[in-house]
Design a protein around this motif. Structure first.
Motif, mmCIF file in Angstrom:
data_model
loop_
_atom_site.group_PDB
_atom_site.id
_atom_site.type_symbol
_atom_site.label_atom_id
_atom_site.label_comp_id
_atom_site.label_asym_id
_atom_site.label_seq_id
_atom_site.Cartn_x
_atom_site.Cartn_y
_atom_site.Cartn_z
ATOM 1 N N ILE A 190 182.875 -7.758 79.077
ATOM 2 C CA ILE A 190 182.124 -8.410 77.993
ATOM 3 C C ILE A 190 180.932 -9.186 78.573
ATOM 4 C CG2 ILE A 190 182.238 -10.191 76.191
ATOM 5 C CD1 ILE A 190 185.095 -9.230 75.634
ATOM 6 N N SER A 191 181.133 -9.896 79.684
ATOM 7 C CA SER A 191 180.027 -10.658 80.290
ATOM 8 C C SER A 191 178.878 -9.735 80.665
ATOM 9 C CB SER A 191 180.483 -11.392 81.553
ATOM 10 O OG SER A 191 181.586 -12.192 81.273
ATOM 11 N N GLU A 192 179.200 -8.617 81.305
ATOM 12 C CA GLU A 192 178.140 -7.697 81.737
ATOM 13 C C GLU A 192 177.383 -7.133 80.540
ATOM 14 O OE1 GLU A 192 179.870 -4.763 84.405
ATOM 15 O OE2 GLU A 192 180.470 -6.405 85.732
ATOM 16 N N ARG A 193 178.143 -6.797 79.486
ATOM 17 C CA ARG A 193 177.506 -6.242 78.300
ATOM 18 C C ARG A 193 176.608 -7.279 77.632
ATOM 19 N NH1 ARG A 193 181.821 -3.121 74.905
ATOM 20 N NH2 ARG A 193 182.154 -5.134 73.939
ATOM 21 N N MET A 194 177.037 -8.525 77.613
ATOM 22 C CA MET A 194 176.273 -9.553 76.915
ATOM 23 C C MET A 194 175.039 -9.998 77.696
ATOM 24 S SD MET A 194 177.697 -9.656 74.091
ATOM 25 C CE MET A 194 176.567 -10.868 73.451
ATOM 26 N N GLU A 195 175.088 -9.947 79.030
ATOM 27 C CA GLU A 195 173.933 -10.423 79.807
ATOM 28 C C GLU A 195 172.866 -9.341 79.991
ATOM 29 O OE1 GLU A 195 175.529 -11.677 83.570
ATOM 30 O OE2 GLU A 195 175.691 -9.630 84.310
ATOM 31 N N SER A 196 173.203 -8.108 79.642
ATOM 32 C CA SER A 196 172.265 -6.996 79.825
ATOM 33 C C SER A 196 170.984 -7.200 79.001
ATOM 34 C CB SER A 196 172.996 -5.713 79.408
ATOM 35 O OG SER A 196 172.076 -4.680 79.248
ATOM 36 N N LYS A 197 169.843 -6.985 79.639
ATOM 37 C CA LYS A 197 168.555 -7.151 78.962
ATOM 38 C C LYS A 197 167.685 -5.931 79.218
ATOM 39 C CE LYS A 197 167.523 -12.173 79.105
ATOM 40 N NZ LYS A 197 168.771 -12.709 78.722
ATOM 41 N N SER A 198 166.806 -5.612 78.277
ATOM 42 C CA SER A 198 165.854 -4.523 78.502
ATOM 43 C C SER A 198 164.743 -5.039 79.425
ATOM 44 C CB SER A 198 165.256 -4.055 77.176
ATOM 45 O OG SER A 198 164.493 -5.107 76.628
ATOM 46 N N LEU A 199 164.008 -4.111 80.017
ATOM 47 C CA LEU A 199 162.868 -4.486 80.853
ATOM 48 C C LEU A 199 161.888 -5.336 80.043
ATOM 49 C CD1 LEU A 199 161.122 -4.234 83.410
ATOM 50 C CD2 LEU A 199 160.275 -2.053 82.507
ATOM 51 N N ALA A 200 161.669 -4.923 78.782
ATOM 52 C CA ALA A 200 160.720 -5.661 77.926
ATOM 53 C C ALA A 200 161.176 -7.103 77.730
ATOM 54 C CB ALA A 200 160.592 -4.957 76.580
ATOM 55 N N GLU A 201 162.471 -7.305 77.630
ATOM 56 C CA GLU A 201 162.973 -8.673 77.443
ATOM 57 C C GLU A 201 162.734 -9.534 78.684
ATOM 58 O OE1 GLU A 201 166.883 -9.695 75.382
ATOM 59 O OE2 GLU A 201 166.929 -7.528 75.502
ATOM 60 N N VAL A 202 162.954 -8.956 79.852
ATOM 61 C CA VAL A 202 162.726 -9.717 81.087
ATOM 62 C C VAL A 202 161.234 -10.011 81.228
ATOM 63 C CG1 VAL A 202 162.929 -9.679 83.605
ATOM 64 C CG2 VAL A 202 164.802 -8.836 82.196
ATOM 65 N N GLN A 203 160.398 -9.037 80.864
ATOM 66 C CA GLN A 203 158.952 -9.284 80.893
ATOM 67 C C GLN A 203 158.581 -10.362 79.874
ATOM 68 O OE1 GLN A 203 157.847 -5.174 80.384
ATOM 69 N NE2 GLN A 203 157.452 -4.888 82.573
ATOM 70 N N GLY A 204 159.284 -10.358 78.736
ATOM 71 C CA GLY A 204 159.073 -11.387 77.714
ATOM 72 C C GLY A 204 159.435 -12.758 78.249
ATOM 73 N N LEU A 205 160.503 -12.810 79.033
ATOM 74 C CA LEU A 205 160.922 -14.087 79.619
ATOM 75 C C LEU A 205 159.832 -14.633 80.543
ATOM 76 C CD1 LEU A 205 163.024 -16.271 80.163
ATOM 77 C CD2 LEU A 205 164.060 -14.767 81.871
ATOM 78 N N ALA A 206 159.191 -13.729 81.287
ATOM 79 C CA ALA A 206 158.092 -14.153 82.167
ATOM 80 C C ALA A 206 156.964 -14.769 81.334
ATOM 81 C CB ALA A 206 157.590 -12.967 82.986
ATOM 82 N N ALA A 207 156.639 -14.120 80.222
ATOM 83 C CA ALA A 207 155.585 -14.646 79.331
ATOM 84 C C ALA A 207 156.012 -15.997 78.776
ATOM 85 C CB ALA A 207 155.320 -13.659 78.195
ATOM 86 N N ALA A 208 157.282 -16.099 78.411
ATOM 87 C CA ALA A 208 157.788 -17.346 77.830
ATOM 88 C C ALA A 208 157.710 -18.472 78.858
ATOM 89 C CB ALA A 208 159.230 -17.154 77.364
ATOM 90 N N LEU A 209 158.080 -18.187 80.095
ATOM 91 C CA LEU A 209 158.035 -19.224 81.136
ATOM 92 C C LEU A 209 156.595 -19.657 81.411
ATOM 93 C CD1 LEU A 209 160.844 -18.004 83.544
ATOM 94 C CD2 LEU A 209 160.826 -20.116 82.200
ATOM 95 N N ASN A 210 155.671 -18.715 81.258
ATOM 96 C CA ASN A 210 154.260 -19.048 81.432
ATOM 97 C C ASN A 210 153.760 -20.009 80.360
ATOM 98 O OD1 ASN A 210 153.109 -18.010 83.742
ATOM 99 N ND2 ASN A 210 153.125 -15.930 82.906
#
Ligand code: AMP
Ligand code: MN
Ligand code: MN
Length: 318
Positions: A190-210
């Motif tokens: 369940i943990s692995e399934r819930m933490e999984s993110k698409s590439l776009a989401e990780v790129q979104g996180l970079a934008a958000a941190l910026n």
């Protein structure tokens, strides 16, 4: 009217056709608690159907019976003798309320739930997740906890506690999680399934941190995402946790423009009661995690939100 969990079980036993729903922008607890309750009630020989008036993020699609969740269509009605509302007060249901006039039974763990617009409310603010209450309800109903039901309940408890890290994690939370593992849950799966993110989401996180902005001598951290940025990725799940951890920060927020003049606010705190801030802005939640929607421009929403947080912290405008 406030009722006990025993009363809630009695109402469910007396009902035959139950429409189950939870809040829009559904999270693991909303989907986990509705799907678990659907299976519990079907196991007792009842007709039970989940309706959620929103899209659901991909990580939750593999939960047992997920494909049976329906979204109401315009003009649709559903023959029910009880409406069961989980993990929210009655304001955040989208168009589900139009499906039936059946009496509404509300089971929730939000401190801000006042029971407005429902017939019966069972609320336990000490439950880490609505799924924790549903587990106790299943026991009250003498229902069997199948591995599928356990998987749904564990997902809700794990996601609402930040995988057993937040202050809502109590001895009873872990005791129930332990029972669910005994019933057949595989926690790492369940943990692995819930933490999984698409590439776009990780790129979104970079934008958000910026977009990170600090206020009030670094006591408050915010990420502000405009509509154009938001269109690039489908979820902001977990973004706020990346800034909540900053050592000087008491309140962290994520302000995202979901549509022009519709700004969604998420807040997390280490001390201040953010449920009060959210309630004052028309939303709600828990002491350390709360949210609301501000129907105004992003700039104006930032001013309103930062002003309200500053007041709660007892500091002036930044
Ligand atoms: P989120 O930041 O979306 O994870 O929400 C944090 C907590 O606040 C969750 O328990 C939500 O159910 C609650 N919450 C978020 N938005 C609202 C709202 N508009 N009204 C009431 N409760 C909310
Ligand atoms: Mn929820
Ligand atoms: Mn919840």
């Amino acid at each position: 009217m406030l009722i006990t969990l025993k009363d809630a079980a009695t109402k469910l036993r007396a009902a035959n056709k139950i429409l189950i729903t939870a809040h829009i922008q559904p999270d693991g607890d909303a989907i986990g608690s509705t799907l678990a309750t659907m299976q519990i009630l079907r196991g007792l020989g009842k007709t039970a159907q989940v309706f959620i008036d929103d899209t659901v993020r991909k990580n939750l699609h593999a939960l047992p019976h997920f494909d049976e969740i329906r979204r109401p269509v315009s003009g649709e009605t559903f023959d029910a003798d009880l409406l069961l509302i989980l993990d929210t007060s009655a304001e955040r249901l989208g168009n589900v309320r139009k499906l039936t006039n059946a009496p509404a039974l509300n089971i929730d763990h939000h401190i801000t739930n006042t029971g407005a617009d429902v017939d019966y409310l069972y609320v336990d603010k000490d439950a880490a997740a609505t799924c924790e209450i549903v587990y106790r309800l299943a026991r009250e109903l003498d229902a069997e906890i199948t591995p599928e039901i356990a998987t749904c309940l564990y997902t809700g408890i794990a996601t609402d506690t930040g995988f057993f890290q937040f202050s809502n994690t109590r001895a009873h939370t872990l005791a129930i999680a332990s029972e669910l593992i005994t019933a057949g849950v595989s926690p790492h799966f369940i943990s692995e399934r819930m933490e999984s993110k698409s590439l776009a989401e990780v790129q979104g996180l970079a934008a958000a941190l910026n977009s990170l902005k600090m206020y009030f001598g670094d006591k408050v951290a915010g990420m502000i995402l405009d509509h154009a940025t938001m269109k690039k990725f489908d979820s902001t799940e977990g973004f706020i946790d990346e800034i909540r951890v900053i050592d000087t920060v008491d309140v962290a927020f994520l302000l995202s423009e979901r549509a022009p003049n519709v700004c969604r606010v998420s807040m997390r705190s280490k001390g201040v009661d953010v449920s009060k801030i959210a309630t004052s802005l028309g939303g709600g939640g828990h002491v350390r995690a709360a949210g609301c929607t501000l129907k105004t421009t992003l700039d104006e929403a930032e001013k309103i939100l930062v002003g309200a947080i500053g007041n709660a912290l007892g500091v002036g405008n930044d």
